[in-house]
Design an enzyme around this catalytic site. Structure first.
Site, PDB file in Angstrom:
ATOM      1  N   LYS A 244       0.864  -1.188   0.000  1.00 22.97           N
ATOM      2  CA  LYS A 244       0.000   0.000   0.000  1.00 22.97           C
ATOM      3  C   LYS A 244       0.897   1.234   0.000  1.00 22.97           C
ATOM      4  CE  LYS A 244      -3.276   2.514   3.025  1.00 22.97           C
ATOM      5  NZ  LYS A 244      -4.219   2.423   4.167  1.00 22.97           N
ATOM      6  N   ASP A 249      -2.811  10.079   3.912  1.00 22.29           N
ATOM      7  CA  ASP A 249      -4.210   9.660   4.037  1.00 22.29           C
ATOM      8  C   ASP A 249      -4.994  10.661   4.877  1.00 22.29           C
ATOM      9  OD1 ASP A 249      -6.597   8.334   4.134  1.00 22.29           O
ATOM     10  OD2 ASP A 249      -5.895   6.671   5.391  1.00 22.29           O
ATOM     11  N   LYS A 256     -10.606  12.400   8.119  1.00 19.87           N
ATOM     12  CA  LYS A 256     -10.134  11.994   9.449  1.00 19.87           C
ATOM     13  C   LYS A 256     -10.078  13.216  10.370  1.00 19.87           C
ATOM     14  CE  LYS A 256      -6.908   8.281   8.159  1.00 19.87           C
ATOM     15  NZ  LYS A 256      -7.616   7.176   8.817  1.00 19.87           N
ATOM     16  N   ASP A 267       1.474   6.194   5.786  1.00 18.95           N
ATOM     17  CA  ASP A 267       0.497   5.255   5.231  1.00 18.95           C
ATOM     18  C   ASP A 267       0.991   4.548   3.963  1.00 18.95           C
ATOM     19  OD1 ASP A 267      -1.914   4.002   5.701  1.00 18.95           O
ATOM     20  OD2 ASP A 267      -3.091   5.415   4.515  1.00 18.95           O
ATOM     21  N   ASP A 326     -12.308   6.681   3.400  1.00 22.55           N
ATOM     22  CA  ASP A 326     -11.141   6.456   4.260  1.00 22.55           C
ATOM     23  C   ASP A 326     -10.692   4.988   4.225  1.00 22.55           C
ATOM     24  OD1 ASP A 326      -9.110   7.072   5.963  1.00 22.55           O
ATOM     25  OD2 ASP A 326     -10.366   7.242   7.772  1.00 22.55           O
ATOM     26  N   GLU A 328      -9.395   3.420   1.821  1.00 22.31           N
ATOM     27  CA  GLU A 328      -8.805   3.589   0.488  1.00 22.31           C
ATOM     28  C   GLU A 328      -7.717   2.582   0.179  1.00 22.31           C
ATOM     29  OE1 GLU A 328      -7.741   5.085   3.108  1.00 22.31           O
ATOM     30  OE2 GLU A 328      -5.589   4.848   2.887  1.00 22.31           O
ATOM     31  N   ARG A 330      -7.518  -0.603   0.627  1.00 20.30           N
ATOM     32  CA  ARG A 330      -8.009  -1.830  -0.021  1.00 20.30           C
ATOM     33  C   ARG A 330      -8.366  -1.587  -1.480  1.00 20.30           C
ATOM     34  NH1 ARG A 330     -12.671  -2.348   4.410  1.00 20.30           N
ATOM     35  NH2 ARG A 330     -11.025  -1.256   5.571  1.00 20.30           N
TER      36      ARG A 330
HETATM   37  N1  BES Z   1      -4.475   4.269   6.931  1.00 24.09           N
HETATM   38  C1  BES Z   1      -5.634   3.917   7.664  1.00 24.09           C
HETATM   39  C2  BES Z   1      -5.368   2.872   8.746  1.00 24.09           C
HETATM   40  C3  BES Z   1      -4.480   3.279   9.881  1.00 24.09           C
HETATM   41  C4  BES Z   1      -5.022   3.801  11.037  1.00 24.09           C
HETATM   42  C5  BES Z   1      -3.118   3.075   9.806  1.00 24.09           C
HETATM   43  C6  BES Z   1      -4.198   4.152  12.081  1.00 24.09           C
HETATM   44  C7  BES Z   1      -2.288   3.427  10.864  1.00 24.09           C
HETATM   45  C8  BES Z   1      -2.837   3.965  12.004  1.00 24.09           C
HETATM   46  C9  BES Z   1      -6.713   3.362   6.718  1.00 24.09           C
HETATM   47  O1  BES Z   1      -6.696   3.879   5.443  1.00 24.09           O
HETATM   48  C10 BES Z   1      -8.023   3.728   7.312  1.00 24.09           C
HETATM   49  O2  BES Z   1      -8.304   4.867   7.424  1.00 24.09           O
HETATM   50  N2  BES Z   1      -8.800   2.704   7.693  1.00 24.09           N
HETATM   51  C11 BES Z   1     -10.057   2.913   8.282  1.00 24.09           C
HETATM   52  C12 BES Z   1     -11.024   1.899   7.727  1.00 24.09           C
HETATM   53  C13 BES Z   1     -12.463   2.192   8.075  1.00 24.09           C
HETATM   54  C14 BES Z   1     -12.944   3.425   7.366  1.00 24.09           C
HETATM   55  C15 BES Z   1     -13.300   0.981   7.675  1.00 24.09           C
HETATM   56  C16 BES Z   1      -9.916   2.761   9.798  1.00 24.09           C
HETATM   57  O3  BES Z   1      -9.153   1.910  10.231  1.00 24.09           O
HETATM   58  O4  BES Z   1     -10.533   3.525  10.509  1.00 24.09           O
HETATM   59 ZN    ZN Z   2      -4.892   4.544   4.751  1.00 21.69          ZN
HETATM   60 MN    MN Z   3      -7.821   5.688   5.253  1.00 18.94          MN
END
Ligand code: BES
Ligand code: ZN
Ligand code: MN
Length: 477
Positions: A244, A249, A256, A267, A326, A328, A330
């Site tokens: 990734k 992000d 966020k 990220d 968010d 993204e 995947r």
């Molecule tokens: N990059 C984030 C995941 C992340 C969170 C990495 C904290 C490192 C520290 C990812 O893109 C994300 O935002 N995931 C969301 C998914 C949700 C919207 C289903 C999450 O984990 O909140």
């Molecule tokens: Zn992310």
């Molecule tokens: Mn995200």
């Protein structure tokens, strides 16, 4: 930047140079000292008494400082604990001495005969890693002279440390610099240095990669897909690594909050790990063909950003309803996985990503989550992780949860439609599995361990390079 410390390897017979500024000598719970270290070690009191005085037990990470009479003057010696001499203990021991030598010109380390030289060197060099823009903090020790130990072992530790440091550099670079195009330039430089094939898709070439395009469409820095190829003679198998590469992000329109966004320059840690692993495959003489893919985009907000409710078409034709912008990672990875399946005919596919906050909640900052559709692949990754110092924990692909990702309007939704919020890391893994074409596949969710809040052992604050040592070990085997 990366590792500014120069390692020097000398044979044990020579001992430390008479004018060595700082000498580190091992001690353990067993025999008090490496026997051949003793002749030149002139301590003011017997070593046993000294260690007893400091209540030092020989555990890894312990460092006892003592003055010695040498070369007509007073010098300092560091007695460092080596514990059970395991790889983990040796890494920790190496890291502790390197940290103690911060700001010095030179450190001589007597390598214990019973320890793991590779792990000792790796730990010392990784602990000496720094990333600063400007001139603020104390400099790491300029040179470490390793006395004794097999030079091949020590070089192996250096290789792993340098690759890990490359990933840390990429992760620590601010996103004002680190655009997708910048990452592609770094990958090209790595390819040139390591003799890898390289290809970058950008602009209209990304046509079929609907996930990468959708995530990147809100940013002024356009997205890209990077491919690096390593092909040894008579490869035993073909492994695809997919990382990734979200260079920042924001969450997109599903924005966020400030707290959650602060660390999001990291990220692309999965993509950084892929580039770093590729850089060292020739050095570790990996017997398998490896193709590294890094799906790069900045998940930004603007009038051209994708919206919640948009439907996109991933590589290969599957449609996805984007309920949360968010989620993204995947979307970009699904394109890479589908492309790998359709075009690269891999025997094994492994993706690595800072995918979900849920994985971080579940396992914390020290352990990565691994999902796998193949038992032997899971076992090999768990073992490689344990040996390399990147610990993993196996998580289940719970079939019952697959229905969470059903969409009313598309083949799939990118998040749980019911918004139950449960099992977020599993849901993401199940989403990715849809694009693997049933090939042996493993997914590493490294949202927790990709970044550290403080220095600890060989880990330095910021990007950790998690996954690099684990994947190198897996691929070199
Ligand atoms: N990059 C984030 C995941 C992340 C969170 C990495 C904290 C490192 C520290 C990812 O893109 C994300 O935002 N995931 C969301 C998914 C949700 C919207 C289903 C999450 O984990 O909140
Ligand atoms: Zn992310
Ligand atoms: Mn995200």
């Amino acid at each position: 930047m990366p590792i500014e410390t120069t390692p020097v390897f000398v044979t044990r017979g020579t001992g430390p140079a008479p004018d060595a500024e700082l000498v580190a000598v091992p001690f353990g719970p067993g025999p008090a000292l490496a026997p051949d270290a003793a002749p030149w070690l002139e301590l003011p009191v017997p070593v046993d008494a000294l260690l007893a005085h400091y209540e030092a037990k020989g555990e890894p990470g312990e460092v006892v400082e003592a003055p010695t009479a040498r070369d007509g003057g007073v010098r300092r010696v560091l007695l460092y604990g080596i514990g059970d001499g395991s790889a983990a203990a040796s890494r920790k021991a190496g890291a502790a001495v390197a940290r103690r030598a911060k700001g010095r010109a030179s450190l001589s380390v007597v390598v214990p005969s019973e320890g793991r030289a590779a792990a000792l060197a790796e730990g010392a060099l990784l602990a000496a890693y720094t990333f600063t823009i400007g001139d603020g903090r104390a400099k790491p020790v300029k040179e470490i002279v390793f006395i004794g130990g097999d030079e091949r072992d020590l070089r192996e530790g250096e290789t792993a440390a340098r690759a890990t440091a490359l990933a840390r550099d990429l992760v620590n670079t601010p996103s004002s610099v680190k655009t997708p195009a910048w990452l592609a330039e770094q990958a090209k430089a790595v390819a040139a240095g390591a003799g890898l094939g390289v290809r970058v898709w950008e602009g209209p070439e990304l046509g079929e990669f609907g996930g990468i395009r959708a995530v990147g469409q809100g940013s002024i820095s356009p997205p890209c897909l990077i491919q690096l190829s390593y092909t040894p003679d008579n490869p035993r198998a073909h492994v695809v690594l997919a990382g990734k590469g979200i260079t920042f992000d924001t969450g997109g329109l599903s924005l966020k909050p400030t707290e959650g966004m602060k660390a999001m320059k990291t990220d692309m840690a999965g993509g950084a790990a892929v580039i770093a692993v590729m850089s060292a495959l020739a050095a570790v003489e990996a017997p398998v063909r490896v193709t590294g893919l890094v799906a790069c985009a900045e998940n930004s907000i603007s009038g051209s950003a994708q919206r919640p409710g948009d439907v996109i078409t991933q590589y290969g034709g599957r449609t996805v309803e984007v309920l949360n912008t968010d989620a993204e990672g995947r979307l970009v990875l699904a394109d890479a996985l589908a492309y790998a399946h359709a075009e690269l005919d891999p025997d094994v596919v492994i993706d690595i990503a800072t995918l979900t906050g849920a994985a971080k909640v579940a396992l914390g900052p020290s352990i990565g989550a691994v999902y796998a559709t193949d038992e032997s692949l899971a076992a090999a990754l768990l073992e490689a992780g344990e040996a390399a110092g990147d610990r993993l924990w196996r998580m289940p692909l719970v079939e019952d949860y697959r229905t969470m990702l059903e969409s009313d309007v598309a083949d799939l939704a990118n998040v749980d439609r019911e918004k139950s919020g449960a099992a977020g890391s599993i849901a993401a893994a199940l989403f990715l599995r849809e694009f693997t074409g049933g090939r042996p596949w493993a997914h590493l969710d490294i949202a927790g361990p990709a970044r550290a809040g403080s220095d600890e052992g060989e880990i330095t604050k910021g990007g950790t390079g998690f996954g690099v040592r684990l994947l190198l070990r897996y691929l070199a085997a």
